[in-house]
Design a protein around this motif. Structure first.
Motif, short mmCIF file in Angstrom:
data_model
loop_
_atom_site.label_atom_id
_atom_site.label_comp_id
_atom_site.label_asym_id
_atom_site.label_seq_id
_atom_site.Cartn_x
_atom_site.Cartn_y
_atom_site.Cartn_z
N SER A 82 17.45 58.68 -69.32
CA SER A 82 17.67 58.24 -70.71
C SER A 82 19.08 58.56 -71.16
CB SER A 82 16.67 58.92 -71.64
OG SER A 82 15.37 58.53 -71.30
N LEU B 223 21.37 56.05 -69.75
CA LEU B 223 21.29 54.77 -70.46
C LEU B 223 21.95 54.87 -71.83
CD1 LEU B 223 19.95 52.27 -69.26
CD2 LEU B 223 18.05 52.60 -70.84
N ASN B 224 21.79 56.01 -72.48
CA ASN B 224 22.45 56.21 -73.77
C ASN B 224 23.96 56.11 -73.65
OD1 ASN B 224 20.04 56.63 -75.08
ND2 ASN B 224 20.12 58.86 -74.91
N LEU C 276 25.52 54.81 -77.03
CA LEU C 276 24.77 55.60 -78.01
C LEU C 276 25.09 57.08 -77.89
CD1 LEU C 276 21.29 53.84 -77.65
CD2 LEU C 276 22.76 53.78 -79.66
N SER D 211 29.89 50.98 -82.57
CA SER D 211 28.70 50.29 -83.08
C SER D 211 28.83 48.78 -82.88
CB SER D 211 28.50 50.60 -84.56
OG SER D 211 28.22 51.97 -84.74
N ARG E 86 28.47 47.89 -79.29
CA ARG E 86 27.06 48.03 -78.89
C ARG E 86 26.28 46.78 -79.25
NH1 ARG E 86 25.21 52.08 -82.33
NH2 ARG E 86 26.66 53.43 -81.26
N GLY E 87 26.52 46.27 -80.45
CA GLY E 87 25.80 45.08 -80.88
C GLY E 87 26.24 43.83 -80.12
N PHE F 204 19.07 45.84 -75.85
CA PHE F 204 18.20 46.94 -75.41
C PHE F 204 16.74 46.47 -75.35
CE2 PHE F 204 21.91 48.93 -77.14
CZ PHE F 204 22.11 50.09 -76.38
N PHE G 281 13.05 48.36 -74.85
CA PHE G 281 12.47 49.70 -74.83
C PHE G 281 11.07 49.69 -74.22
CE2 PHE G 281 15.17 49.22 -78.60
CZ PHE G 281 16.12 50.18 -78.35
N ASN H 120 9.37 48.91 -79.52
CA ASN H 120 10.14 49.22 -80.74
C ASN H 120 10.39 48.00 -81.62
OD1 ASN H 120 10.24 51.92 -80.32
ND2 ASN H 120 12.34 52.00 -79.57
N ALA I 70 16.54 40.04 -86.12
CA ALA I 70 17.09 41.28 -86.70
C ALA I 70 18.48 41.64 -86.16
CB ALA I 70 16.11 42.42 -86.49
N PRO I 71 18.73 41.56 -84.84
CA PRO I 71 20.10 41.92 -84.39
C PRO I 71 21.18 41.01 -84.97
CG PRO I 71 18.57 41.90 -82.55
CD PRO I 71 17.84 41.29 -83.71
N ARG J 29 14.60 39.43 -78.38
CA ARG J 29 15.46 40.14 -79.32
C ARG J 29 16.69 40.70 -78.61
NH1 ARG J 29 12.99 45.29 -82.36
NH2 ARG J 29 13.29 46.15 -80.28
N ARG K 191 21.64 37.88 -79.12
CA ARG K 191 23.09 37.89 -79.41
C ARG K 191 23.90 37.60 -78.14
NH1 ARG K 191 25.28 42.54 -83.33
NH2 ARG K 191 27.04 41.08 -83.36
N ASP L 117 14.75 50.08 -70.59
CA ASP L 117 14.16 51.40 -70.31
C ASP L 117 12.67 51.22 -70.07
OD1 ASP L 117 13.72 54.22 -70.25
OD2 ASP L 117 12.97 54.03 -72.31
#
Lengths: 242, 406
Positions: A48, A51-52, A57, A81, A84-85, A90, A92, A96, A109-110, A158, A162, A170
């Motif tokens: 993890s 991956l972060n 992250l 940030s 990242r977007g 991602f 999960f 999530n 949402a993204p 999702r 983008r 993950d």
């Protein structure tokens, strides 16, 4: 050409008693555009954290992380940030999904964090993406009314909405039965390939790891190639003990 | 631009999705803004009622009362000379509202027999100066001064004593005395204590019966106004009192006393009342805001995972902060709009004149105070911002990797 490059990455945390706990040690990893890489390892092996760091992250304690050949250690939080977007998607283990939002709202949402046309057309783009993962007819369902496999397909849509250059997954099949997991993984691999995105998967499932072009084993914070049958067997026993 | 739209969209989406929670959290704010706005609006109406009530008795600010008399004999000056001097004075100094008033008793032939009734003889402008608002009929006007049938405005007890229910029959009453005359009742005011009879009679009624009904003409009650009232700017009151004493005294060769008779300290009293009302409203609002803050804190902790997921979408700290903040602001602003709307509906439909002013119509009925509505909306939004601040800080400080937990 290298999209992501980790060079001698280490990550450690300071414990309350003053000691230092190493989590990752001397990680070297490169990921090329469109490549599929899988990483297997025990719980607590640092997957993890890795991956972060890959997803911006978290930051490494030592070493260099290059994104498109540019070091990321001096990036400001705002820039991290945004990158990242724009660069990462991602997926999960527990999906999530945002509760009480419909599938199409979740996929859109993204795009709330995108700009210009992408932001303005977000709902239409999300609907098209849901069509691609075979959920066009369930766009208005909330996650609570979707099966596990459907929820993970929404999560995949999702992650891809983008058009990221890298998808970080993950345990994408960790909460699914074997058959559904295989279907979801096939979809994830296919969708990322169609998008030309690289896919980095963390998994306990060797059959899932086997789908990747390159496979690695993470053990005690150290990354090594996973190529021998014996090593795969060890990973399989890891899952049964997890 | 799309960043702002995105933050607003995100905030609105959160409000929409969590309607029940949001509505519950806003009950306190709604009630607080409703109470504050309503109390402020009612406070202004009460203040208006008090002001008009005070002005009915003592005149509008600033009312200067002027008395003139011969220091040797104690008698008032000749009526015609007085009128001419007063007309000259008011014209010279541009005083537009001046009224004459004298008090006495009149004889009225009522069904129960001739009765002495407290009678105030006034000029028509007295009504404007003292905010006389008849509950029936009208107040005096200039034409009444030349009427052959003297005009009367009486109180309700007088009308009852006369045995008529209202003015629809155009009631009249005979003024007794040596030269009786039939007077016409043109209006009814709500005045007097209990069954006390009160009558207003316009001054200078034409004809030889000008003094008809006077109990004692020797008192010169109706022979000429002994009291003059001037309506001037409050900041000029002191100067006018000095000038009127000097000028009229010199013109008539009499002593002229002038003093201010309206309640000059009332503004301060009303300001204190408004301040107290506002203070109470703020306390209520703070209590409502604490409710929103409490629920906001609980909610943001439950949403840490969601916030972590949004960070993975590329949400910056600023964006997370503004979204959580805006969510609170949007919600409380909506509650504010609803509360102000409810307050307007309530205040406009309350029988305020009956409740607050003994049924007497207000001369200047204030509309719903715009300031109260604006204050309510601003207060609601401010409470939202304050109550959203702490949850927004918590949301930003949440560790993303702990929130997501790969």
């Amino acid at each position: 050409m290298t999209l992501l490059a980790l060079e001698g990455i280490s990550r450690q945390v300071d414990l309350p008693d003053g000691s230092v706990l190493p989590i990752l040690t001397g990680i070297d990893l490169t990921v090329a555009p469109g490549e599929h890489v899988s990483i297997v390892g025990r719980s607590g092996s640092g997957k993890s954290t890795l991956l972060n760091i890959l997803g911006l992250l978290d930051t490494p304690s030592a070493g260099t992380y290059l994104l498109d050949g540019e070091p990321t250690d001096h990036l400001r939080a705002r820039r991290r940030s945004r990158l990242r977007g724009e660069v990462f998607g991602f997926v999960f283990q527990q999906f999530n999904l945002l509760p009480r939002r419909t599938a199409v709202e979740n996929v859109a949402a993204p795009l709330l964090y995108a700009r210009g046309r992408d932001f303005l057309r977000r709902r239409r783009t999300a609907a098209e993406m849901l069509d691609r993962v075979g959920l066009g007819g369930r766009a208005d369902q909330v996650p609570e009314r979707l099966s596990g496999g459907e929820q993970q397909r929404v999560a995949i849509a999702r992650a891809l909405v983008r058009a990221p250059r890298v998808v970080l997954a993950d345990e994408p099949t960790g909460a699914l039965d074997v058959e559904t997991g295989a279907q979801v993984m096939a979809l994830l691999a296919q969708a990322t390939a169609e998008n030309g995105a690289a896919l980095v998967t963390i998994t306990h499932d060797l059959s899932v790891a086997a789908l990747a072009g390159r496979r690695f084993r993470l053990e005690a914070g150290r990354l090594s190639p996973l190529v021998e049958q014996g090593a795969l067997g060890a990973a399989t026993s890891d899952r049964s003990s997890a | 631009m799309t960043g702002l739209l995105g933050a607003l969209s995100e905030a609105w989406d959160e409000v929409r999705v969590h309607k029940s929670r949001v509505v519950l959290s806003l009950v306190g704010v709604f009630l607080a803004v409703f109470a504050m706005t309503t109390v402020t609006a009612l406070g202004q109406l009460v203040a208006q009622v008090q002001q008009e009530s005070a002005e009915r008795g003592a005149g509008r600010p600033a009312t200067i009362q002027v008395n003139a008399f011969d220091p040797m004999t104690g008698m008032p000056p000749d009526a015609e000379e007085w009128d001419a001097a007063v007309a000259d004075f008011t014209e010279r100094y541009g005083i537009t509202t001046a009224a004459s008033v004298s008090y006495g008793e009149g004889l009225y032939r009522l069904p129960g027999g001739t009765q002495r009734v407290q009678t105030v003889r006034v000029s028509p402008s007295y009504g404007e100066l003292h905010r006389k608002e008849p509950v029936q009929g009208r107040w005096f006007r200039e034409g009444d001064r030349a009427s052959l049938s003297p005009a009367l405005v009486v109180n309700e007890a007088f009308l009852e004593a006369l045995g008529v229910p209202d003015l629809s029959s155009r009631p009249t009453v005979v003024l007794g005395g040596p030269t009786p005359v039939r007077a016409t009742i043109v209006g009814v005011v709500r005045e007097g204590y209990g069954s006390e009879l009160v009558a207003y009679r316009v001054d200078r009624s034409g004809g030889p019966w000008d003094d008809a009904g006077s109990v004692d003409t020797a008192q010169a009650m109706y022979g000429g106004p002994t009291t003059l009232e001037l309506w001037v700017q409050p900041d000029q009151a002191e100067q006018v009192m000095e000038i009127v004493s000097r000028d009229l005294g010199l013109a008539l060769g009499v002593q002229v006393d002038a003093y201010r008779q309206d309640a000059s300290g009332m503004e301060e009293t009303l300001a204190m009342l408004r301040l107290a009302i506002r203070g109470a409203g703020i306390v209520v609002l703070v209590l409502g805001g604490l409710g929103v803050l409490n629920i906001g804190l609980v909610t943001v902790r439950q949403r840490i995972r969601e916030i972590g997921v949004r960070r993975s979408f590329g949400a910056t700290s600023g964006r997370i902060f503004s979204a959580v903040m805006l969510e609170s602001v949007c919600a409380t602003a909506l509650a504010g709009v609803a509360a102000v709307g409810a307050s307007i509906v309530l205040v406009r439909n309350l029988p305020l004149e009956r409740l607050l002013n003994d049924g007497i119509p207000l001369a200047d009925t204030p509309g719903f105070p715009v300031a109260a509505a604006v204050e309510g909306l601003v207060a609601a939004t401010a409470v939202g911002a304050l109550a959203g601040l702490l949850p927004a800080i918590i949301a930003v400080r949440a560790k993303v990797i702990d929130a997501i937990r790969f």
